[in-house]
Scaffold this motif. Structure first.
Motif, PDB file in Angstrom:
ATOM      1  N   SER A 120       0.824  -1.213   0.000  1.00  9.98           N
ATOM      2  CA  SER A 120       0.000   0.000   0.000  1.00  9.98           C
ATOM      3  C   SER A 120       0.859   1.264   0.000  1.00  9.98           C
ATOM      4  O   SER A 120       0.550   2.232  -0.704  1.00  9.98           O
ATOM      5  N   VAL A 121       1.943   1.247   0.788  1.00 10.17           N
ATOM      6  CA  VAL A 121       2.835   2.416   0.833  1.00 10.17           C
ATOM      7  C   VAL A 121       3.576   2.579  -0.490  1.00 10.17           C
ATOM      8  O   VAL A 121       3.735   3.697  -1.007  1.00 10.17           O
ATOM      9  N   ALA A 122       4.028   1.463  -1.072  1.00  7.55           N
ATOM     10  CA  ALA A 122       4.836   1.540  -2.295  1.00  7.55           C
ATOM     11  C   ALA A 122       4.006   1.864  -3.528  1.00  7.55           C
ATOM     12  O   ALA A 122       4.540   2.413  -4.509  1.00  7.55           O
ATOM     13  N   PHE A 123       2.729   1.546  -3.508  1.00  7.53           N
ATOM     14  CA  PHE A 123       1.886   1.655  -4.701  1.00  7.53           C
ATOM     15  C   PHE A 123       1.958   3.016  -5.400  1.00  7.53           C
ATOM     16  O   PHE A 123       2.213   3.081  -6.607  1.00  7.53           O
ATOM     17  N   PRO A 124       1.728   4.150  -4.708  1.00  4.87           N
ATOM     18  CA  PRO A 124       1.748   5.433  -5.434  1.00  4.87           C
ATOM     19  C   PRO A 124       3.120   5.763  -6.016  1.00  4.87           C
ATOM     20  O   PRO A 124       3.205   6.393  -7.081  1.00  4.87           O
ATOM     21  N   PHE A 125       4.186   5.318  -5.373  1.00  7.36           N
ATOM     22  CA  PHE A 125       5.530   5.629  -5.860  1.00  7.36           C
ATOM     23  C   PHE A 125       5.895   4.767  -7.068  1.00  7.36           C
ATOM     24  O   PHE A 125       6.492   5.250  -8.030  1.00  7.36           O
ATOM     25  N   ILE A 161      13.349  12.994  -9.305  1.00  5.54           N
ATOM     26  CA  ILE A 161      12.936  14.382  -9.117  1.00  5.54           C
ATOM     27  C   ILE A 161      11.522  14.628  -9.639  1.00  5.54           C
ATOM     28  O   ILE A 161      10.844  15.574  -9.218  1.00  5.54           O
ATOM     29  N   VAL A 162      11.049  13.772 -10.539  1.00  8.31           N
ATOM     30  CA  VAL A 162       9.696  13.918 -11.084  1.00  8.31           C
ATOM     31  C   VAL A 162       8.721  12.961 -10.397  1.00  8.31           C
ATOM     32  O   VAL A 162       7.648  13.360  -9.948  1.00  8.31           O
ATOM     33  N   ALA A 163       9.101  11.684 -10.319  1.00 11.38           N
ATOM     34  CA  ALA A 163       8.158  10.650  -9.885  1.00 11.38           C
ATOM     35  C   ALA A 163       7.868  10.680  -8.388  1.00 11.38           C
ATOM     36  O   ALA A 163       6.724  10.466  -7.973  1.00 11.38           O
ATOM     37  N   ILE A 164       8.891  10.921  -7.570  1.00 14.51           N
ATOM     38  CA  ILE A 164       8.679  10.820  -6.120  1.00 14.51           C
ATOM     39  C   ILE A 164       7.757  11.929  -5.586  1.00 14.51           C
ATOM     40  O   ILE A 164       6.851  11.645  -4.786  1.00 14.51           O
ATOM     41  N   PRO A 165       7.934  13.198  -5.984  1.00 15.83           N
ATOM     42  CA  PRO A 165       6.950  14.202  -5.548  1.00 15.83           C
ATOM     43  C   PRO A 165       5.524  13.872  -5.985  1.00 15.83           C
ATOM     44  O   PRO A 165       4.567  14.105  -5.228  1.00 15.83           O
ATOM     45  N   ILE A 166       5.373  13.321  -7.194  1.00 16.49           N
ATOM     46  CA  ILE A 166       4.038  12.911  -7.642  1.00 16.49           C
ATOM     47  C   ILE A 166       3.524  11.774  -6.756  1.00 16.49           C
ATOM     48  O   ILE A 166       2.345  11.731  -6.392  1.00 16.49           O
ATOM     49  N   GLY A 167       4.421  10.830  -6.420  1.00 14.82           N
ATOM     50  CA  GLY A 167       4.030   9.737  -5.545  1.00 14.82           C
ATOM     51  C   GLY A 167       3.595  10.221  -4.171  1.00 14.82           C
ATOM     52  O   GLY A 167       2.626   9.700  -3.593  1.00 14.82           O
ATOM     53  N   ILE A 168       4.295  11.208  -3.637  1.00 13.74           N
ATOM     54  CA  ILE A 168       3.908  11.782  -2.339  1.00 13.74           C
ATOM     55  C   ILE A 168       2.517  12.413  -2.432  1.00 13.74           C
ATOM     56  O   ILE A 168       1.674  12.242  -1.541  1.00 13.74           O
ATOM     57  N   ALA A 169       2.279  13.142  -3.529  1.00 12.03           N
ATOM     58  CA  ALA A 169       0.957  13.758  -3.721  1.00 12.03           C
ATOM     59  C   ALA A 169      -0.126  12.697  -3.873  1.00 12.03           C
ATOM     60  O   ALA A 169      -1.234  12.834  -3.315  1.00 12.03           O
ATOM     61  N   MET A 170       0.173  11.627  -4.610  1.00 14.58           N
ATOM     62  CA  MET A 170      -0.795  10.539  -4.784  1.00 14.58           C
ATOM     63  C   MET A 170      -1.114   9.875  -3.445  1.00 14.58           C
ATOM     64  O   MET A 170      -2.268   9.535  -3.163  1.00 14.58           O
TER      65      MET A 170
END
Length: 214
Positions: A120-125, A161-170
Motif C-alpha cells: 500500500s505504501v509503495a503503490f503510489p511511488f 525528481i519527477v516521480a517521487i513528488p508525484i508519488g507523495i501527492a498521490m
C-alpha cells in the motif's frame, strides 16, 4: 482466525499491486511513438523540349510510402518505457518496495512487516515511477564510455525528481490528508539513496555479466 484474514488481505493487496504495475507498464508503453512514414514522390525532370514535356505529362506520378528507417539522430530522442529494460524496471520496483518495507518496519513496535501495508505504501511511488518513465528517460540505453556510477545515479535522479513528488501527492490523495513535511523530506532522501544505490549495483552486475559472456 485473525491471522488468516490478515494473510488473505495481504494477498489481495499484492495481486492488486501486480495488476496496477502491469497496467502502468502498459500505459507507459502507449507513449512509444510508432515508426514514422513519409511520402516520397518520384521526381519528374522537365526539360525545355516539347517532346520531353509530352513524355513527362504521360509519366505517372508515383507516391510511395517509405518507413523512416530511424537514423541514429532520430532514435536518440525516442521515448522509452519499462518494456525496453524490464530487468531494470524490476530492480526499480524492488527498490521502492524495499523503501516501503524499511519505513513500515521502522514504525512497527516489534519490527515486523505487514506485506499488505508495504504494498500500500509503495503503490503510489511505483505507479508514478513507471508512468513518468517515458518522459524522464530512465529506461534509455546507458552510455557505453561513461562512468558507471555517475551515469546510473544521475539517470535515477532524473526519474526521482519527477516521480517521487508525484508519488507523495498521490499518497496524500489516497490517505485523504496532506503528508507532513517530515514524511516528504525523509521519503525524498530515502528513495534517492535506495533507488540510486540499487541502480548502481545493477549497472555493475550488468557490466560484469556482459564482460563474462564476451
Amino acid at each position: 482466525s485473525s491471522s488468516t484474514m490478515t494473510m488473505a488481505a495481504s494477498m489481495r493487496s499484492v495481486k492488486m499491486f501486480l495488476l496496477a504495475a502491469s497496467a502502468c507498464v502498459g500505459v507507459a508503453g502507449a507513449f512509444v511513438p510508432q515508426p514514422r512514414t513519409k511520402l516520397m514522390m518520384t521526381p519528374i525532370i522537365i526539360s525545355g523540349s516539347t517532346h520531353h514535356l509530352q513524355q513527362a505529362a504521360r509519366q505517372p506520378i508515383v507516391l510511395g510510402m517509405q518507413q523512416d528507417g530511424g537514423n541514429d539522430d532520430d532514435d536518440s530522442g525516442s521515448l522509452t518505457t519499462p518494456l525496453d529494460r524490464p530487468v531494470l524496471a524490476a530492480v526499480d520496483v524492488a527498490a521502492l518496495l524495499g523503501f516501503a518495507a524499511v519505513g513500515k518496519a521502522s514504525h512497527s513496535a516489534d519490527g515486523s512487516l505487514d506485506i499488505g501495508a508495504v504494498v500500500s505504501v509503495a503503490f503510489p511511488f511505483v505507479t508514478s515511477w513507471l508512468l513518468t518513465s517515458p518522459l524522464t528517460g530512465i529506461y534509455s540505453d546507458d552510455a557505453k564510455d561513461g562512468n558507471v556510477v555517475s551515469e546510473s545515479f544521475l539517470k535515477a535522479a532524473k526519474g526521482w525528481i519527477v516521480a517521487i513528488p508525484i508519488g507523495i501527492a498521490m499518497r496524500g490523495v489516497i490517505k485523504g490528508y496532506v503528508p507532513p513535511v517530515s514524511f516528504a523530506v525523509v521519503t525524498m532522501i530515502a528513495t534517492l539513496v535506495i533507488v540510486g544505490g540499487a541502480r548502481v549495483l545493477f549497472a555493475f552486475a550488468e557490466d560484469f555479466f556482459v564482460e563474462m559472456v564476451n
